[in-house]
Design an enzyme around this catalytic site. Structure first.
Site, PDB file in Angstrom:
ATOM      1  N   CYS A 433       0.823  -1.222   0.000  1.00 10.31           N
ATOM      2  CA  CYS A 433       0.000   0.000   0.000  1.00 10.31           C
ATOM      3  C   CYS A 433       0.849   1.262   0.000  1.00 10.31           C
ATOM      4  O   CYS A 433       0.408   2.303   0.472  1.00 10.31           O
ATOM      5  CB  CYS A 433      -0.944   0.057   1.207  1.00 10.31           C
ATOM      6  SG  CYS A 433      -2.162  -1.213   1.200  1.00 10.31           S
ATOM      7  N   ASN A 434       2.082   1.177  -0.473  1.00 12.71           N
ATOM      8  CA  ASN A 434       2.955   2.349  -0.457  1.00 12.71           C
ATOM      9  C   ASN A 434       3.544   2.542  -1.853  1.00 12.71           C
ATOM     10  O   ASN A 434       4.713   2.258  -2.097  1.00 12.71           O
ATOM     11  CB  ASN A 434       4.057   2.135   0.586  1.00 12.71           C
ATOM     12  CG  ASN A 434       4.753   3.435   0.954  1.00 12.71           C
ATOM     13  OD1 ASN A 434       4.919   4.308   0.105  1.00 12.71           O
ATOM     14  ND2 ASN A 434       5.151   3.563   2.201  1.00 12.71           N
TER      15      ASN A 434
END
Ligand SMILES: *Cc1c(COP(=O)(O)O)cnc(C)c1O
Length: 637
Positions: A433-434
């Protein structure tokens, strides 16, 4: 024996207890008494979710079964008990970040994401505002951009690097520089209203620890941005007005919560399952009182309202209180349970937890970086670690990497993940999620990212290598109860599966690879799009990026088939459910793994034995070497 001496060397370097010298129990006792359920599992995804202790859960159960907690909005005794415990919990959260209750408030939310969303939703955006954020940020921070852009504000992603500390300067600003930045705005025309500029509120967001790489940011950034944003943005016009700073401490606070008496950030978000595993669905926004006053709450609800009239447009919101931001009834039983988690962290102490987890990450990093093939090439590419700082204790307890083959091609992270899972090792792969950190560390340009998306790549899918480059990484992360044995088992797995057998495997074996160059450069319209090996006829196969060839095609492709007890050869045509039987070959272990949703246990078949194996548990089938091998056909599309 080997492990023994490795451990001795490790303990010599990091201390007999590697972090917990004063704890009532040593790490082995903690594992044996409070994490019995792990029993051999190697859990290395604490950046995903840390684990709760079994004693912590017993204490919570006892608490909830001996006390009566009512709705905090009622006026009963049980309601008072809840209000008290919620008040104490707020105080405990503030203490955790060394935040004075005169200066800060703790607002409970349903998680770090909800806390970030609350900031985005209520921030006083205007067309003069800027939302600036570091490349290394969780999607839940990036999402704030939507609120900023929709109000006409600018959004700016920056890549901040810390310059060497030896400049001798006492001004923290001089130790940071912006490498590059990317600005966007939704409406082309910026409303030019000079008078407004002085009043504009801007928000800067960064994580205390990057959940992709483990890089910890220097919290001096808070001061730098608040006092010296013009210098750091090189005098660009987006830095006028008042700057507020948000720290995403959801990952970092598990081993190093921000000290808000020193670094006066306006907003800090945390999440409790990242600290001590339970409860999930609960987080907090720690907000500076001054900043809270500027937030504009639109929605009103039970809990947030002082007075409202149902049939006319009248509402009076609560003032100054945390409750203004807490819609509905708090998750008060979850809140009541957090002090049992804090008790563990406080008993071990955060500084000891930080040393303990750092020793494991430091060890794994240095072992991985020392792995080389016979030709001297590194096997492992570590992300976020400067080469000179391998032993850097300032990194968080995350090790993020990808592995390469002797010919320089990449192992897909999915392959690493699947093999790890077969060895009982739980780790995380992908971009976590980055997306900014992922693109930065994997050196993926906007062109790469867009062509990957065009090729159909989305978060969570199996496209781990596209156009010859990894689309994500492998991440292992440690928590307060992680052990040397887990780190060692993980390293053994990497050595066994990716190093030993490969460096000894006859490189004369011919491999077939997916193209490593972007296929737009391929001379022909035909290219190899995927390789799928089907070891057992009619069962599901598995995808690889590269596979050894044999005289009949792909090695082990359709090498086996299934027979019923009566000797009849089974095919998908007769038994469509065969497609649910999945297969995977680990060449290094020399094992074919067969899995069916109907069987608990995986079947393991040695590649070197010619014996037919009869399956266990409910699979009344024989697996036989296939008599006829079908000729290999390339799948060109
Ligand atoms: C886990 C995490 C989040 C999201 O937290 P939730 O409580 O699951 O919403 C945000 N930022 C970082 C850095 C995280 O590690």
């Amino acid at each position: 024996m080997n492990t023994e001496s490795d451990k001795d060397r490790f303990l010599k370097e990091f201390g007999d207890d590697y972090g917990y010298p004063k704890a009532p129990k040593n790490i082995d006792e903690i594992r044996a008494t409070e994490f019995k359920r792990l029993d051999g599992t190697v859990y290395l995804d604490h950046a995903g979710a840390s684990l709760y202790s079994e004693l912590q859960m017993e204490a919570i159960l006892k608490d909830l079964t001996t006390n009566v907690y009512g709705n905090p909005h009622s006026q009963t005794d049980s309601s008072l008990a809840t209000s008290n415990i919620v008040g104490e919990a707020r105080q405990q959260v503030l203490n955790f970040c060394n935040a004075s209750p005169w200066e800060y408030k703790c607002i409970f939310t349903s998680g770090a994401t909800a806390a970030l969303k609350l900031v985005g939703e209520t921030f006083p955006w205007s067309s003069q505002s800027s939302f600036m954020y570091t490349m290394e940020n969780h999607n839940s921070v990036l999402g704030i951009r939507e609120y900023a852009l929709s109000q006409g504000a600018a959004a700016i992603a920056v890549d901040i690097e810390e310059a060497a500390h030896d400049s001798g300067s006492t001004n923290p600003a001089s130790s940071h520089k912006v490498l590059q930045h990317q600005m966007q705005r939704r409406s082309e025309a910026r409303v030019v209203d000079e008078e407004l500029i002085g009043d504009a509120y801007n928000l800067f967001a960064f994580p205390s620890e990057c959940n992709f790489s483990g890089v910890r940011f220097n919290l001096d950034l808070v001061k730098v941005i608040k006092q010296d944003s013009e210098r750091i943005l090189e005098g660009s016009s987006y830095c006028k007005g008042c700057w507020m700073v948000l720290i995403d401490a959801a990952k970092g606070s598990a081993t190093e919560p921000p000290d808000l008496s020193k670094y006066k950030a306006d907003f800090v978000v945390i999440s409790f399952y990242k600290l001590f595993g339970y409860p999930t669905g609960l987080g907090a926004l720690i907000v500076r009182n001054e900043a809270a006053k500027l937030l504009k709450k639109t929605y009103f609800s039970g809990g947030t309202v002082a007075a409202s009239i149902a049939d006319i447009d009248f509402v009076k919101q609560r003032e100054g209180a945390e409750e203004l931001f807490e819609d509905g009834t708090l998750s008060f039983l979850s809140i009541a349970s957090i002090h049992h988690g804090f008790k563990i962290l406080n008993t071990l102490t955060i500084s000891a937890i930080s040393r303990h987890t750092a020793s494991l990450a430091t060890y794994v990093r240095s072992m991985l970086s020392s792995l080389t093939y016979e030709n001297g090439d590194s096997i492992c590419t570590l992300y976020g670690v400067p080469k000179s700082k391998l032993l850097c204790k300032e990194m968080g307890p995350i090790v993020s990497f990808n592995l390469t083959r002797p010919d320089g091609s990449w192992f897909g992270y999915r392959e690493v993940e699947k093999l790890a899972s077969l060895s009982g090792i739980q780790l995380r792969t992908g971009c976590f999620c980055n997306p900014g950190a992922c693109a930065k560390y994997l050196r993926l340009s906007h062109g790469d990212l867009l062509s990957n998306i065009e090729a159909g790549h989305i978060c969570w899918d199996d496209n781990d290598i596209l156009h010859g480059k990894p689309t994500g990484a492998v991440r292992v992360s440690f928590g307060y109860m992680s052990t040397f044995e887990e780190a060692r088992k993980f390293l053994n797995f990497i050595e066994r599966s990716f190093v030993l057998s490969l460096s000894h495997s006859p490189l004369r074996t011919k491999y077939i690879h997916l193209p490593t160059e972007g296929f737009e450069r391929a001379p022909s319209r035909y290219y190899l799009r995927s390789i799928t090996v089907y070891p057992i006829k009619s069962c599901a196969g598995f995808k690889v990026d590269s596979w050894p060839l044999s005289s009949t095609g792909l090695l082990y492709d359709r090498e086996w088939l299934l027979k019923s007890m009566s000797g009849e050869i089974l095919t998908q045509k007769k038994i469509p459910e065969m497609c649910y039987i999945s297969t995977l070959i680990d060449l290094n272990l020399g094992i074919l793994f067969v899995e069916s949703p109907r069987c608990k246990e995986k079947l393991q078949i040695s590649l070197n034995s010619d014996l037919f194996m009869s399956a266990r548990d409910g699979m009344d089938l024989h697996v036989d070497r296939s008599p006829e091998r079908l000729p290999w056909t390339a799948n060109s599309s």
